[in-house]
Design a protein around this motif. Structure first.
Motif, PDB file in Angstrom:
ATOM      1  N   LEU A   9       8.425   4.409   6.923  1.00 18.87           N
ATOM      2  CA  LEU A   9       7.528   3.869   5.893  1.00 18.87           C
ATOM      3  C   LEU A   9       6.655   2.737   6.417  1.00 18.87           C
ATOM      4  CD1 LEU A   9       9.535   3.797   2.548  1.00 18.87           C
ATOM      5  CD2 LEU A   9       7.600   5.241   3.160  1.00 18.87           C
ATOM      6  N   SER A  10       7.228   1.871   7.243  1.00 18.75           N
ATOM      7  CA  SER A  10       6.428   0.757   7.776  1.00 18.75           C
ATOM      8  C   SER A  10       5.330   1.273   8.699  1.00 18.75           C
ATOM      9  CB  SER A  10       7.306  -0.263   8.495  1.00 18.75           C
ATOM     10  OG  SER A  10       7.898   0.289   9.649  1.00 18.75           O
ATOM     11  N   GLU A  11       5.614   2.309   9.484  1.00 17.70           N
ATOM     12  CA  GLU A  11       4.582   2.882  10.363  1.00 17.70           C
ATOM     13  C   GLU A  11       3.464   3.518   9.555  1.00 17.70           C
ATOM     14  OE1 GLU A  11       6.836   5.516  12.873  1.00 17.70           O
ATOM     15  OE2 GLU A  11       7.505   3.881  14.182  1.00 17.70           O
ATOM     16  N   LYS A  12       3.814   4.281   8.513  1.00 18.13           N
ATOM     17  CA  LYS A  12       2.794   4.925   7.667  1.00 18.13           C
ATOM     18  C   LYS A  12       1.950   3.880   6.937  1.00 18.13           C
ATOM     19  CE  LYS A  12       3.251   9.279   8.267  1.00 18.13           C
ATOM     20  NZ  LYS A  12       2.204   9.999   8.967  1.00 18.13           N
ATOM     21  N   LEU A  13       2.606   2.876   6.383  1.00 23.87           N
ATOM     22  CA  LEU A  13       1.888   1.836   5.654  1.00 23.87           C
ATOM     23  C   LEU A  13       1.020   1.012   6.599  1.00 23.87           C
ATOM     24  CD1 LEU A  13       1.367   0.453   2.967  1.00 23.87           C
ATOM     25  CD2 LEU A  13       3.443  -0.898   3.336  1.00 23.87           C
ATOM     26  N   ASN A  14       1.537   0.725   7.776  1.00 22.60           N
ATOM     27  CA  ASN A  14       0.776  -0.028   8.775  1.00 22.60           C
ATOM     28  C   ASN A  14      -0.481   0.742   9.193  1.00 22.60           C
ATOM     29  OD1 ASN A  14       0.576  -2.390  10.451  1.00 22.60           O
ATOM     30  ND2 ASN A  14       0.993  -1.034  12.174  1.00 22.60           N
ATOM     31  N   VAL A  28       2.144  -4.684   9.074  1.00 20.57           N
ATOM     32  CA  VAL A  28       3.381  -4.457   8.331  1.00 20.57           C
ATOM     33  C   VAL A  28       4.561  -4.712   9.257  1.00 20.57           C
ATOM     34  CG1 VAL A  28       4.760  -2.761   7.057  1.00 20.57           C
ATOM     35  CG2 VAL A  28       2.262  -2.710   6.901  1.00 20.57           C
ATOM     36  N   THR A  29       5.586  -5.356   8.715  1.00 19.95           N
ATOM     37  CA  THR A  29       6.821  -5.551   9.464  1.00 19.95           C
ATOM     38  C   THR A  29       8.001  -5.362   8.518  1.00 19.95           C
ATOM     39  OG1 THR A  29       8.000  -7.024  10.982  1.00 19.95           O
ATOM     40  CG2 THR A  29       6.924  -8.063   9.110  1.00 19.95           C
ATOM     41  N   VAL A  30       9.127  -4.975   9.079  1.00 18.91           N
ATOM     42  CA  VAL A  30      10.377  -4.896   8.324  1.00 18.91           C
ATOM     43  C   VAL A  30      11.186  -6.112   8.727  1.00 18.91           C
ATOM     44  CG1 VAL A  30      12.468  -3.564   7.880  1.00 18.91           C
ATOM     45  CG2 VAL A  30      10.295  -2.375   8.312  1.00 18.91           C
ATOM     46  N   SER A  31      11.480  -6.976   7.743  1.00 19.79           N
ATOM     47  CA  SER A  31      12.115  -8.254   8.066  1.00 19.79           C
ATOM     48  C   SER A  31      12.721  -8.886   6.833  1.00 19.79           C
ATOM     49  CB  SER A  31      11.050  -9.211   8.645  1.00 19.79           C
ATOM     50  OG  SER A  31      11.584 -10.486   8.879  1.00 19.79           O
ATOM     51  N   ASN A  46       0.976 -13.645   7.472  1.00 24.80           N
ATOM     52  CA  ASN A  46      -0.208 -12.779   7.426  1.00 24.80           C
ATOM     53  C   ASN A  46       0.154 -11.313   7.644  1.00 24.80           C
ATOM     54  OD1 ASN A  46      -1.789 -15.081   7.009  1.00 24.80           O
ATOM     55  ND2 ASN A  46      -1.956 -15.404   9.207  1.00 24.80           N
ATOM     56  N   LYS A  47       1.271 -10.923   7.048  1.00 25.86           N
ATOM     57  CA  LYS A  47       1.723  -9.528   7.138  1.00 25.86           C
ATOM     58  C   LYS A  47       2.268  -9.075   5.785  1.00 25.86           C
ATOM     59  CE  LYS A  47       3.135  -9.479  12.004  1.00 25.86           C
ATOM     60  NZ  LYS A  47       1.905  -9.029  12.508  1.00 25.86           N
ATOM     61  N   MET A  48       2.343  -7.766   5.652  1.00 24.12           N
ATOM     62  CA  MET A  48       3.061  -7.157   4.544  1.00 24.12           C
ATOM     63  C   MET A  48       4.493  -6.973   5.038  1.00 24.12           C
ATOM     64  SD  MET A  48       3.382  -5.961   1.518  1.00 24.12           S
ATOM     65  CE  MET A  48       1.720  -6.262   0.993  1.00 24.12           C
ATOM     66  N   VAL A  49       5.461  -7.533   4.323  1.00 20.20           N
ATOM     67  CA  VAL A  49       6.861  -7.500   4.752  1.00 20.20           C
ATOM     68  C   VAL A  49       7.643  -6.554   3.845  1.00 20.20           C
ATOM     69  CG1 VAL A  49       8.952  -8.861   5.139  1.00 20.20           C
ATOM     70  CG2 VAL A  49       6.700  -9.868   5.595  1.00 20.20           C
ATOM     71  N   LEU A  50       8.341  -5.606   4.457  1.00 21.42           N
ATOM     72  CA  LEU A  50       9.251  -4.726   3.730  1.00 21.42           C
ATOM     73  C   LEU A  50      10.667  -5.232   3.993  1.00 21.42           C
ATOM     74  CD1 LEU A  50       7.812  -1.191   4.611  1.00 21.42           C
ATOM     75  CD2 LEU A  50       7.283  -2.630   2.641  1.00 21.42           C
ATOM     76  N   SER A  51      11.425  -5.415   2.921  1.00 20.99           N
ATOM     77  CA  SER A  51      12.771  -5.957   3.063  1.00 20.99           C
ATOM     78  C   SER A  51      13.714  -5.244   2.100  1.00 20.99           C
ATOM     79  CB  SER A  51      12.746  -7.458   2.766  1.00 20.99           C
ATOM     80  OG  SER A  51      13.972  -8.051   3.079  1.00 20.99           O
ATOM     81  N   LEU A  52      14.865  -4.810   2.614  1.00 17.04           N
ATOM     82  CA  LEU A  52      15.875  -4.148   1.782  1.00 17.04           C
ATOM     83  C   LEU A  52      16.511  -5.182   0.859  1.00 17.04           C
ATOM     84  CD1 LEU A  52      17.585  -1.581   1.204  1.00 17.04           C
ATOM     85  CD2 LEU A  52      19.156  -2.402   2.961  1.00 17.04           C
ATOM     86  N   VAL A  53      16.619  -4.833  -0.423  1.00 19.65           N
ATOM     87  CA  VAL A  53      17.184  -5.746  -1.417  1.00 19.65           C
ATOM     88  C   VAL A  53      18.553  -5.255  -1.890  1.00 19.65           C
ATOM     89  CG1 VAL A  53      16.864  -6.713  -3.726  1.00 19.65           C
ATOM     90  CG2 VAL A  53      14.910  -6.487  -2.210  1.00 19.65           C
ATOM     91  N   ASN A  54      18.707  -3.942  -2.063  1.00 18.66           N
ATOM     92  CA  ASN A  54      19.949  -3.421  -2.623  1.00 18.66           C
ATOM     93  C   ASN A  54      20.078  -1.931  -2.326  1.00 18.66           C
ATOM     94  OD1 ASN A  54      22.350  -3.493  -4.068  1.00 18.66           O
ATOM     95  ND2 ASN A  54      21.361  -3.284  -6.064  1.00 18.66           N
TER      96      ASN A  54
END
Length: 193
Positions: A9-14, A28-31, A46-54
């Motif tokens: 997902l991060s690669e596609k969104l990036n 985009v980064t996963v962090s 200065n990035k869109m961050v994807l982070s697992l919540v639950n």
């Protein structure tokens, strides 16, 4: 499997954001949103961050034992796979002077997931090819839930969306037992049909 889903997902969104904003840099980064000490991290600025919540268990798929007929008169019994939904936050992490830019990037992310919310991809785990189909949908949070979420994530709010990735299957494919089907058992199976 969680790694594969977030990486994909991060690669596609990036790819989408870099094309949209004509940016040579990764957007985009996963962090995590903050370090373990609570400090902000420069690498997410200065990035869109994807982070697992639950993680949520999806029970609509059933949770019974899995029986599979083998050649001859044997049946293998294994534990049922777990079907999970991954709850994540996509946060537009820009400094205060770039607040409008953070809203612009978040809007692009919303458009991306609205236009394409079903994804198919392939990954490899231990030389085994896995085919994935996932969907992404927004999750509604009330003000109190949003406050609690951002308190857990580090305290500082960034423009964001909370989403749910459906459905990731966890299946170690371990065989619990192998049983012989007796003539009476076969007859009982036929009688129930």
């Amino acid at each position: 499997m969680i790694y594969d889903v977030f990486k994909f997902l991060s690669e596609k969104l990036n790819e989408h954001l870099k094309g949209r904003y004509n940016s040579p840099e990764e957007m985009v980064t996963v962090s995590a949103m903050s370090s373990a000490s609570g400090a902000e991290m420069d690498e997410i600025q200065n990035k869109m961050v994807l982070s697992l919540v639950n993680l949520e268990r999806e029970t609509a798929m059933g949770i019974g034992a899995v029986y599979s007929r083998m050649p001859s008169d044997m049946v293998k019994v294994s534990r049922p796979p777990w079907h999970l939904n991954l709850v994540f936050v996509a946060a537009s992490v820009f400094n205060d002077k770039q607040y409008l830019q953070s809203l612009r990037v978040l809007s692009s992310v919303l458009e991306f997931f609205q236009a394409q919310n079903v994804f198919f991809f392939t990954s490899w785990e231990s030389n085994v090819k896995k085919e994935w189909k996932i969907t992404v949908e927004p999750v509604n949070l009330n003000y109190q839930e949003l406050t609690n979420l951002w308190s857990v994530l580090g305290g500082k709010y960034y423009p964001s969306m909370v989403g749910k990735i459906r459905m990731v299957t966890v299946d170690a494919q371990e065989i619990e037992s192998v049983k012989r089907i007796s003539t009476e058992t076969q007859f009982d199976f036929l009688k129930d049909e």
